[in-house]
Design a protein around this motif. Structure first.
Motif, PDB file in Angstrom:
ATOM      1  N   LYS A 415      35.470  51.080  50.226  1.00 18.02           N
ATOM      2  CA  LYS A 415      35.208  52.056  49.172  1.00 18.02           C
ATOM      3  C   LYS A 415      35.924  51.661  47.890  1.00 18.02           C
ATOM      4  CE  LYS A 415      34.890  55.916  52.448  1.00 18.02           C
ATOM      5  NZ  LYS A 415      35.443  57.231  52.816  1.00 18.02           N
ATOM      6  N   SER A 416      35.237  51.878  46.786  1.00 18.32           N
ATOM      7  CA  SER A 416      35.875  51.663  45.493  1.00 18.32           C
ATOM      8  C   SER A 416      36.770  52.854  45.199  1.00 18.32           C
ATOM      9  CB  SER A 416      34.815  51.508  44.402  1.00 18.32           C
ATOM     10  OG  SER A 416      34.153  52.747  44.197  1.00 18.32           O
ATOM     11  N   LEU A 417      37.616  52.685  44.187  1.00 22.46           N
ATOM     12  CA  LEU A 417      38.530  53.767  43.803  1.00 22.46           C
ATOM     13  C   LEU A 417      37.749  55.002  43.370  1.00 22.46           C
ATOM     14  CD1 LEU A 417      41.495  54.494  43.324  1.00 22.46           C
ATOM     15  CD2 LEU A 417      41.286  53.551  41.016  1.00 22.46           C
ATOM     16  N   ALA A 489      32.721  43.772  39.318  1.00 19.30           N
ATOM     17  CA  ALA A 489      33.830  44.721  39.265  1.00 19.30           C
ATOM     18  C   ALA A 489      34.366  45.001  40.665  1.00 19.30           C
ATOM     19  CB  ALA A 489      33.364  46.022  38.616  1.00 19.30           C
ATOM     20  N   GLU A 490      33.450  45.043  41.645  1.00 20.13           N
ATOM     21  CA  GLU A 490      33.877  45.290  43.030  1.00 20.13           C
ATOM     22  C   GLU A 490      34.829  44.199  43.505  1.00 20.13           C
ATOM     23  OE1 GLU A 490      30.782  45.401  41.948  1.00 20.13           O
ATOM     24  OE2 GLU A 490      30.304  47.537  42.159  1.00 20.13           O
ATOM     25  N   ALA A 491      34.558  42.964  43.077  1.00 20.65           N
ATOM     26  CA  ALA A 491      35.433  41.849  43.463  1.00 20.65           C
ATOM     27  C   ALA A 491      36.826  42.034  42.874  1.00 20.65           C
ATOM     28  CB  ALA A 491      34.830  40.528  42.999  1.00 20.65           C
ATOM     29  N   LEU A 492      36.905  42.521  41.631  1.00 20.59           N
ATOM     30  CA  LEU A 492      38.202  42.734  40.999  1.00 20.59           C
ATOM     31  C   LEU A 492      38.978  43.854  41.687  1.00 20.59           C
ATOM     32  CD1 LEU A 492      37.488  42.361  37.167  1.00 20.59           C
ATOM     33  CD2 LEU A 492      38.403  40.676  38.764  1.00 20.59           C
ATOM     34  N   GLU A 493      38.273  44.879  42.155  1.00 25.18           N
ATOM     35  CA  GLU A 493      38.956  45.950  42.898  1.00 25.18           C
ATOM     36  C   GLU A 493      39.571  45.398  44.173  1.00 25.18           C
ATOM     37  OE1 GLU A 493      37.603  49.827  43.367  1.00 25.18           O
ATOM     38  OE2 GLU A 493      36.363  49.885  41.577  1.00 25.18           O
ATOM     39  N   SER A 494      38.866  44.472  44.838  1.00 24.82           N
ATOM     40  CA  SER A 494      39.414  43.832  46.041  1.00 24.82           C
ATOM     41  C   SER A 494      40.613  42.967  45.676  1.00 24.82           C
ATOM     42  CB  SER A 494      38.342  42.971  46.722  1.00 24.82           C
ATOM     43  OG  SER A 494      37.259  43.760  47.151  1.00 24.82           O
ATOM     44  N   LEU A 495      40.533  42.273  44.543  1.00 24.10           N
ATOM     45  CA  LEU A 495      41.641  41.422  44.107  1.00 24.10           C
ATOM     46  C   LEU A 495      42.904  42.242  43.853  1.00 24.10           C
ATOM     47  CD1 LEU A 495      42.776  38.719  43.168  1.00 24.10           C
ATOM     48  CD2 LEU A 495      41.695  39.103  40.942  1.00 24.10           C
ATOM     49  N   ALA A 496      42.738  43.449  43.311  1.00 20.11           N
ATOM     50  CA  ALA A 496      43.891  44.298  43.002  1.00 20.11           C
ATOM     51  C   ALA A 496      44.636  44.743  44.260  1.00 20.11           C
ATOM     52  CB  ALA A 496      43.444  45.507  42.193  1.00 20.11           C
ATOM     53  N   LYS A 497      43.992  44.661  45.422  1.00 16.74           N
ATOM     54  CA  LYS A 497      44.607  45.100  46.679  1.00 16.74           C
ATOM     55  C   LYS A 497      45.256  43.953  47.461  1.00 16.74           C
ATOM     56  CE  LYS A 497      41.021  48.664  47.144  1.00 16.74           C
ATOM     57  NZ  LYS A 497      39.847  49.098  47.939  1.00 16.74           N
ATOM     58  N   VAL A 498      45.165  42.719  46.947  1.00 20.67           N
ATOM     59  CA  VAL A 498      45.642  41.530  47.670  1.00 20.67           C
ATOM     60  C   VAL A 498      47.152  41.580  47.875  1.00 20.67           C
ATOM     61  CG1 VAL A 498      46.032  39.034  47.403  1.00 20.67           C
ATOM     62  CG2 VAL A 498      43.755  39.988  47.060  1.00 20.67           C
ATOM     63  N   SER A 698      37.920  35.658  53.492  1.00 14.23           N
ATOM     64  CA  SER A 698      39.012  36.344  52.805  1.00 14.23           C
ATOM     65  C   SER A 698      38.513  37.578  52.063  1.00 14.23           C
ATOM     66  CB  SER A 698      39.693  35.381  51.821  1.00 14.23           C
ATOM     67  OG  SER A 698      38.787  34.989  50.806  1.00 14.23           O
ATOM     68  N   ASP A 699      39.451  38.450  51.714  1.00 14.31           N
ATOM     69  CA  ASP A 699      39.100  39.656  50.954  1.00 14.31           C
ATOM     70  C   ASP A 699      38.714  39.304  49.521  1.00 14.31           C
ATOM     71  OD1 ASP A 699      39.859  41.942  52.892  1.00 14.31           O
ATOM     72  OD2 ASP A 699      41.594  40.600  52.946  1.00 14.31           O
ATOM     73  N   PHE A 700      39.265  38.182  49.034  1.00 13.65           N
ATOM     74  CA  PHE A 700      38.903  37.686  47.703  1.00 13.65           C
ATOM     75  C   PHE A 700      38.994  36.168  47.729  1.00 13.65           C
ATOM     76  CE2 PHE A 700      39.453  36.440  43.305  1.00 13.65           C
ATOM     77  CZ  PHE A 700      38.595  37.287  42.626  1.00 13.65           C
ATOM     78  N   ALA A 714      30.912  29.119  47.908  1.00 16.47           N
ATOM     79  CA  ALA A 714      30.698  30.559  47.807  1.00 16.47           C
ATOM     80  C   ALA A 714      32.032  31.267  47.612  1.00 16.47           C
ATOM     81  CB  ALA A 714      30.020  31.072  49.073  1.00 16.47           C
ATOM     82  N   CYS A 715      32.115  32.110  46.597  1.00 13.68           N
ATOM     83  CA  CYS A 715      33.401  32.704  46.256  1.00 13.68           C
ATOM     84  C   CYS A 715      33.187  33.993  45.459  1.00 13.68           C
ATOM     85  CB  CYS A 715      34.236  31.716  45.432  1.00 13.68           C
ATOM     86  SG  CYS A 715      33.400  31.166  43.931  1.00 13.68           S
ATOM     87  N   ASP A 716      34.296  34.677  45.166  1.00 14.56           N
ATOM     88  CA  ASP A 716      34.263  35.895  44.355  1.00 14.56           C
ATOM     89  C   ASP A 716      34.601  35.616  42.900  1.00 14.56           C
ATOM     90  OD1 ASP A 716      33.772  37.943  46.467  1.00 14.56           O
ATOM     91  OD2 ASP A 716      35.635  37.114  47.260  1.00 14.56           O
ATOM     92  N   ALA A 717      35.238  34.482  42.646  1.00 15.41           N
ATOM     93  CA  ALA A 717      35.585  34.124  41.274  1.00 15.41           C
ATOM     94  C   ALA A 717      35.808  32.626  41.184  1.00 15.41           C
ATOM     95  CB  ALA A 717      36.839  34.863  40.813  1.00 15.41           C
ATOM     96  N   ILE A 718      35.651  32.093  39.973  1.00 12.52           N
ATOM     97  CA  ILE A 718      35.913  30.681  39.695  1.00 12.52           C
ATOM     98  C   ILE A 718      36.955  30.624  38.591  1.00 12.52           C
ATOM     99  CG2 ILE A 718      34.937  28.512  38.869  1.00 12.52           C
ATOM    100  CD1 ILE A 718      32.207  29.502  39.890  1.00 12.52           C
ATOM    101  N   ILE A 719      37.981  29.819  38.789  1.00 10.87           N
ATOM    102  CA  ILE A 719      38.988  29.626  37.752  1.00 10.87           C
ATOM    103  C   ILE A 719      38.959  28.170  37.319  1.00 10.87           C
ATOM    104  CG2 ILE A 719      40.835  29.209  39.445  1.00 10.87           C
ATOM    105  CD1 ILE A 719      42.794  30.471  37.426  1.00 10.87           C
ATOM    106  N   ASP A 720      38.945  27.957  36.017  1.00 10.10           N
ATOM    107  CA  ASP A 720      38.979  26.597  35.493  1.00 10.10           C
ATOM    108  C   ASP A 720      40.344  25.994  35.790  1.00 10.10           C
ATOM    109  OD1 ASP A 720      39.430  24.451  33.322  1.00 10.10           O
ATOM    110  OD2 ASP A 720      37.301  24.935  33.107  1.00 10.10           O
TER     111      ASP A 720
END
Length: 798
Positions: A415-417, A489-498, A698-700, A714-720
């Motif tokens: 669930k989202s916040l 945005a859902e991915a970022l909510e998961s990241l905030a819980k890591v 993983s969760d993120f 396959a991932c939730d985010a890409i960082i340079d």
């Protein structure tokens, strides 16, 4: 000892250092014959302005593989790659990773001047693609690919290009937003005279007509623009889950029913403007949230890595076929730099396989006749012949990708916040509405009904629903400016819980393009270093090429009797001296410490001079990054590589950190599962196909990429990779954004309290609703935007 020359001469085409001044055209020097050829090709066709836009804009031709595009002659392959063809004119969209500057765009868009078969070229710079229209009777697809290859823009054509679904980006949300905006503006204009009480006689005469027009305008808003909220609410209730769309759908329904009743019964003007405004702002938030980085793909699989075709040998003839047609027993040819698409046995030639993208092991391995080679490895030497053991679908790499973790779908339990709060919000509003109805029912039933519906109208969680989309939307924008590209945005909510972060080693915390090279032993003289470089120049071994480049602008001397033994080393004679370069065994060194270390030994006239030791180059700021991360997270490293870097990693992370080596892809996935069972929220940071299972489990999942337009698992985010050292700061922004959302929820509740006062007392008028609802929404949007921008400035992300 590495020699650095006093004066460096750079290639006029690509900017690389020239080993000498032997390769030139006119007054310009070049690092290789390839760069010279491209320059002459452009000059002959009047395209030498390419070099006036930027200095050294070209791509080094030394790094281009000897790769042919004969497979593009196969009709079945060509049919799947072309966007359009009528037998005369064809259109193809090709990914050209080498595109990097304005000169590239200019050159590609003038490709027709190099070949009259090219009609036009449209370059999409962010995606690094070119949409090319060409005449099929003048230039074929394989010839077009060869032309691009010749000027330094090798097309990246993989299996995913032939498997892609022909689906267009849905524009439904834009249409829904347009309908709601159109209705909102026009209904507000129709209601404005009544709100301002201008010319009451005219208003009284025309108001029924204008109210019915408002009713008609509200119908498409209800049944088309707001349809997604009703569908989502229904699905949530069906699964006994009250999401944020339940109170929204309830509020929209009550708004429309009460407004329609007032208009039809001629008892009021209704709240159609508030209805249209509500839907419009909600859709605007959804659009802002979804408007992210289309140039990136977050759902790559092995098809994005595999080639389209392979060369099959049958009856002593070579033919290009689709890899899907390969079957057990087929004999295939794999050239230098080509990827092996199936599990096979080496039949002929010497294999030198780079498995780094599959296993994470950074050092290539030697394979001899009769050895089994798994799919996903890349041959780094001479051409080899192999016999297919399994079809593509049954190969090890594809079986890894078919692990059940990749078949998992979102079960809807995360669930989202906003959704977590919506359940209690809905129950509270229904309770207040019921109490208001019961209170007024004893006095006046009409007031009781108005109070009941007014509570549901004014308490519709518009501001509440906008808080998260606009906060995360702005956060996504700021992260994107800092080269961190999250998919939702859902991915970022998961990241905030890591709570725990797991890092891969090779290519993630180490740099792919650089190695630390140190010479250990008797100091080499200048002439001895020239001997070494001269022998290395003739070798195709990856370590030889790396060492050759590191030796700088040394003079290259002619040699004789050059020999190379795959997996051992090279030998040649120069000026009567015998130079041997390679493994300890090759030069006759007895070195037990070589285990788990990459070394190239040097022997001159059978005297061992020493060795060059290669070690990983860690990304800049890694020590500081881990020191900051470990204040808020637990961390660990899990790698498919050997433990040769264990001492260095312990110095960076501390001896109490978990460091696991020689881990297979399934071991990484199991490690993540074990952490989640404790339970912990886990982020996996990786870069290769061998990390795909762990990234998915993983969760993120965060993929580190040297080039965000090339393959990433396959991932939730890409960082340079260039901003990897800022990871902790980026995580701070995400965590602060969660706090901002919570504060905005408080502000939303305060607005609801004010609105509820007017609702329960029966004083809520259409004018009050028309003012209160948009202002509350706009205030929330402005607050979250300013707050996230302020946070980003404070931690120096803007």
């Amino acid at each position: 000892m590495l020699v650095t020359p006093d004066i460096k001469t750079n290639c006029y085409h690509c900017g690389d250092e020239c080993p000498d001044d032997s390769i030139k055209s006119g007054k310009h020097l070049f690092c290789c014959q390839g760069c010279k050829t491209v320059y002459e090709l452009l000059s002959e066709n009047g395209l030498d302005n390419y070099y006036s836009i930027e200095n050294n804009p070209g791509i080094s031709q030394k790094t281009l593989k000897d790769k042919r595009f004969a497979f593009l002659k196969t009709d079945s392959i060509k049919e799947k790659i072309l966007e359009f063809t009528d037998g005369k004119t064809a259109v193809v969209n090709l990914h050209l990773p080498a595109i990097h500057c304005s000169s590239c765009i200019w050159l590609l868009e003038n490709l027709s001047r190099l070949h009259n078969g090219v009609v036009s070229v449209q370059v999409h710079f962010p995606k690094k693609t070119a949409r090319i229209t060409y005449k099929e009777d003048t230039i074929s697809l394989d010839e077009l690919a060869d032309l691009l290859y010749a000027i330094g823009y090798e097309p990246n054509i993989n299996l995913a290009d032939t498997k892609k679904e022909q689906k267009k980006n849905s524009k439904k949300l834009i249409y829904q937003l347009g309908v709601a905006g159109f209705a909102f503006g026009n209904i507000m204009l129709l209601a404005l005279p009544e709100y301002l009480s201008i010319d009451e006689e005219s208003i009284e005469a025309f108001s029924p007509f204008m109210r019915y027009i408002s009713l008609v305008l509200a119908l498409p808003v209800l049944f088309y623009s707001a349809s997604g909220y009703f569908i989502s609410a229904f699905k949530g209730l069906k699964q006994r889950f009250v999401n944020i769309d339940v109170p929204i759908a309830l509020g929209i329904t009550v708004l429309f029913i009460r407004s329609a009743y007032e208009v039809i019964s001629h008892t009021g003007q209704g709240y159609f403007d508030s209805l249209a405004a509500l839907v419009f702002f909600l859709l605007l938030g959804k659009y802002f949230q979804q408007k992210t980085y289309d140039a990136l793909s977050f759902e790559h699989d092995y098809k994005s890595y595999f080639p389209v075709a392979v060369t099959r040998i049958a009856n002593d003839t070579e033919e290009s076929i689709e890899i899907a047609e390969l079957k057990k027993g087929d004999r295939i040819l794999i050239r230098n730099g080509e990827l092996l698409p199936v599990d096979s046995i080496l039949i002929k030639g010497n294999g030198y396989i780079d498995n780094s993208f599959v296993t994470g092991e950074s050092d290539p391995v030697t394979k001899n006749s009769g050895d089994k080679i798994y799919a996903g490895g890349r041959q780094m030497g001479e051409a080899i012949e192999l016999e297919v053991l399994k079809s593509v679908e049954k190969s090890y790499l594809v079986q890894l990708w078919n692990h059940q973790v990749f078949k998992k779908q979102n079960d809807g339990q995360s669930k989202s916040l906003t959704d977590s709060i919506s359940k209690y919000f809905t129950l509270a509003i229904l309770l207040i509405a019921t109490i208001a109805f019961a209170f007024w029912a004893f006095t006046d039933i009409s007031i009781a009904l108005r109070a009941f519906t007014a509570v549901l109208i004014v308490a519709c969680p518009c501001a509440l629903a906008l808080s998260a989309p606009f906060t995360w939307g702005n956060t996504l924008r700021i992260l994107g400016k800092n080269k961190f590209y999250a998919k939702s945005a859902e991915a970022l909510e998961s990241l905030a819980k890591v709570q725990h972060i797991v890092f891969d080693k090779t290519g993630t915390i180490t740099e792919n393009q650089h190695n630390n090279i140190v010479f250990v032993g008797d100091k080499l003289s200048l002439i001895e270093e020239q001997y070494v470089k001269s022998v290395l120049r003739q070798s195709n071994h990856p370590l030889s090429r790396t060492l050759y480049e590191s030796l700088g602008n040394l003079k290259v001397m002619s040699s004789a009797n050059f020999t190379e033994e795959t997996g051992l080393g090279t030998m040649a004679a120069i000026d009567g001296n015998t130079i041997k370069i390679g493994s300890a065994k090759w030069v006759g060194a007895n070195d037990e410490s070589v285990l788990n270390r990459t070394r190239v030994y040097i022997a001159i006239n059978d005297k061992i001079k020493g060795f060059y030791e290669f070690s990983n180059t860690y990304r800049k700021g890694l020590n500081k990054l881990f020191a900051n991360l470990q204040q808020n997270y637990t961390t660990s490293i899990i790698s498919g590589d050997n433990d040769g870097e264990k001492t260095n990693l312990e110095a960076i992370m501390g001896k109490n950190s978990v460091l696991l080596f020689n881990q297979k892809p399934e071991d990484k996935l199991n490690y993540i599962e074990n952490l989640q069972s404790q339970p912990k929220k886990v982020m996996m940071v990786g870069d290769g196909l061998n990390d795909s299972g762990a990234l998915k489990q993983s969760d993120f999942g965060l993929s580190v990429s040297e080039n965000t337009n090339t393959f990433s698992p396959a991932c939730d985010a890409i960082i340079d990779a260039s901003v990897f050292g800022k990871l902790n700061t980026l995580l701070k922004l995400v965590n602060t954004s969660t706090t901002i959302i919570k504060i905005s929820f408080v502000l939303s509740f305060l607005y609801n309290i004010v609105g509820l006062y007017y609702a329960v007392t029966g004083q809520l008028s259409p004018v009050m609703a028309a003012i209160l609802m948009p202002i509350s929404s706009i205030t929330i949007v402005v607050f979250v935007t300013i707050a996230t921008n302020y946070t980003a400035h404070k931690i120096k992300l803007l």
